[in-house]
Design a protein around this motif. Sequence first.
Motif, short mmCIF file in Angstrom:
data_model
loop_
_atom_site.label_atom_id
_atom_site.label_comp_id
_atom_site.label_asym_id
_atom_site.label_seq_id
_atom_site.Cartn_x
_atom_site.Cartn_y
_atom_site.Cartn_z
N MET A 293 0.83 -1.20 0.00
CA MET A 293 0.00 0.00 0.00
C MET A 293 0.87 1.26 0.00
O MET A 293 1.85 1.35 0.72
N GLY A 294 0.49 2.17 -0.84
CA GLY A 294 1.24 3.42 -0.98
C GLY A 294 2.25 3.38 -2.10
O GLY A 294 2.79 4.41 -2.49
N HIS A 295 2.54 2.19 -2.60
CA HIS A 295 3.51 2.04 -3.69
C HIS A 295 2.91 1.35 -4.91
O HIS A 295 3.62 0.92 -5.81
N GLU A 296 1.59 1.24 -4.96
CA GLU A 296 0.92 0.53 -6.04
C GLU A 296 1.26 1.10 -7.42
O GLU A 296 1.36 0.35 -8.40
N ALA A 297 1.48 2.40 -7.49
CA ALA A 297 1.79 3.04 -8.78
C ALA A 297 3.11 2.52 -9.34
O ALA A 297 3.29 2.48 -10.56
N LEU A 298 4.03 2.11 -8.49
CA LEU A 298 5.30 1.55 -8.96
C LEU A 298 5.06 0.25 -9.72
O LEU A 298 5.68 0.01 -10.76
N GLY A 299 4.18 -0.58 -9.21
CA GLY A 299 3.86 -1.83 -9.90
C GLY A 299 3.19 -1.57 -11.23
O GLY A 299 3.50 -2.22 -12.24
N ARG A 300 2.28 -0.63 -11.24
CA ARG A 300 1.59 -0.27 -12.48
C ARG A 300 2.59 0.26 -13.51
O ARG A 300 2.57 -0.13 -14.68
N TRP A 301 3.49 1.14 -13.06
CA TRP A 301 4.52 1.69 -13.94
C TRP A 301 5.42 0.58 -14.47
O TRP A 301 5.73 0.53 -15.67
N LEU A 302 5.83 -0.32 -13.60
CA LEU A 302 6.73 -1.40 -14.00
C LEU A 302 6.11 -2.26 -15.10
O LEU A 302 6.76 -2.57 -16.10
N ILE A 303 4.86 -2.61 -14.95
CA ILE A 303 4.19 -3.46 -15.93
C ILE A 303 3.86 -2.69 -17.21
O ILE A 303 4.13 -3.15 -18.32
N GLU A 304 3.29 -1.49 -17.07
CA GLU A 304 2.80 -0.75 -18.23
C GLU A 304 3.89 -0.02 -19.01
O GLU A 304 3.80 0.10 -20.23
N GLU A 305 4.89 0.50 -18.32
CA GLU A 305 5.88 1.36 -18.98
C GLU A 305 7.22 0.67 -19.22
O GLU A 305 7.95 1.06 -20.12
N VAL A 306 7.57 -0.32 -18.41
CA VAL A 306 8.85 -1.00 -18.55
C VAL A 306 8.66 -2.39 -19.14
O VAL A 306 9.30 -2.75 -20.12
N GLY A 307 7.78 -3.16 -18.54
CA GLY A 307 7.53 -4.52 -19.02
C GLY A 307 8.79 -5.37 -18.99
O GLY A 307 9.56 -5.30 -18.05
N ARG A 308 8.99 -6.13 -20.04
CA ARG A 308 10.15 -7.02 -20.11
C ARG A 308 11.32 -6.41 -20.87
O ARG A 308 12.25 -7.11 -21.26
N ASP A 309 11.29 -5.10 -21.07
CA ASP A 309 12.33 -4.40 -21.82
C ASP A 309 13.56 -4.19 -20.93
O ASP A 309 13.66 -3.21 -20.19
N LEU A 310 14.51 -5.13 -21.02
CA LEU A 310 15.69 -5.08 -20.17
C LEU A 310 16.60 -3.91 -20.52
O LEU A 310 17.31 -3.39 -19.65
N GLU A 311 16.58 -3.45 -21.77
CA GLU A 311 17.36 -2.26 -22.14
C GLU A 311 16.85 -1.03 -21.39
O GLU A 311 17.64 -0.19 -20.94
N LYS A 312 15.54 -0.94 -21.25
CA LYS A 312 14.95 0.18 -20.51
C LYS A 312 15.35 0.11 -19.04
O LYS A 312 15.69 1.12 -18.43
N VAL A 313 15.33 -1.10 -18.47
CA VAL A 313 15.75 -1.28 -17.07
C VAL A 313 17.20 -0.83 -16.91
O VAL A 313 17.51 -0.08 -15.98
N GLU A 314 18.07 -1.26 -17.79
CA GLU A 314 19.50 -0.90 -17.71
C GLU A 314 19.68 0.61 -17.84
O GLU A 314 20.50 1.21 -17.13
N HIS A 315 18.93 1.23 -18.74
CA HIS A 315 19.03 2.68 -18.93
C HIS A 315 18.62 3.42 -17.65
O HIS A 315 19.30 4.37 -17.23
N ILE A 316 17.55 2.99 -17.04
CA ILE A 316 17.09 3.63 -15.80
C ILE A 316 18.09 3.42 -14.68
O ILE A 316 18.42 4.35 -13.93
#
Length: 122
Positions: free
Chosen positions: A20-43
């Motif tokens: 609770m209080g961090h739900e938006a992080l999960g939503r962001w992770l799934i919707e904006e990052v997904g399985r894109d490991l290049e995006k993870v590395e860039h961040i």
Amino acid sequence: MDYEFKKNTLDGTYHAIFSMGHEALGRWLIEEVGRDLEKVEHILSQIGALKNSSREWRQVGEELTLSLQDNEALVQANYLFSEDDTELDDDMHFYDEECMALCGFEDFEQMLQAWRAFVIRF
């Protein structure tokens, strides 16, 4: 901040469940990052570059924006940036916990590394 990552074996979808209080992080992770490991590395590289810095870095996504500044990660729904003055009915209001979340770089970095490991594993 607690979280759990799951993969649905039937349809292959990924899920990120946050405390609770961090739900938006999960939503962001799934919707904006997904399985894109290049995006993870860039961040992750941006976090490293911004530690103990006053600079800001922002990544605007389709629905959510990530802002890194002052050793904190902030995820916000894009509609929060809207200048639309639309008022909601008295019985309607936005659930802030799902549209905004804030955490420190250390927790955010650990979460991204855990996500990367999870995606690689599955």
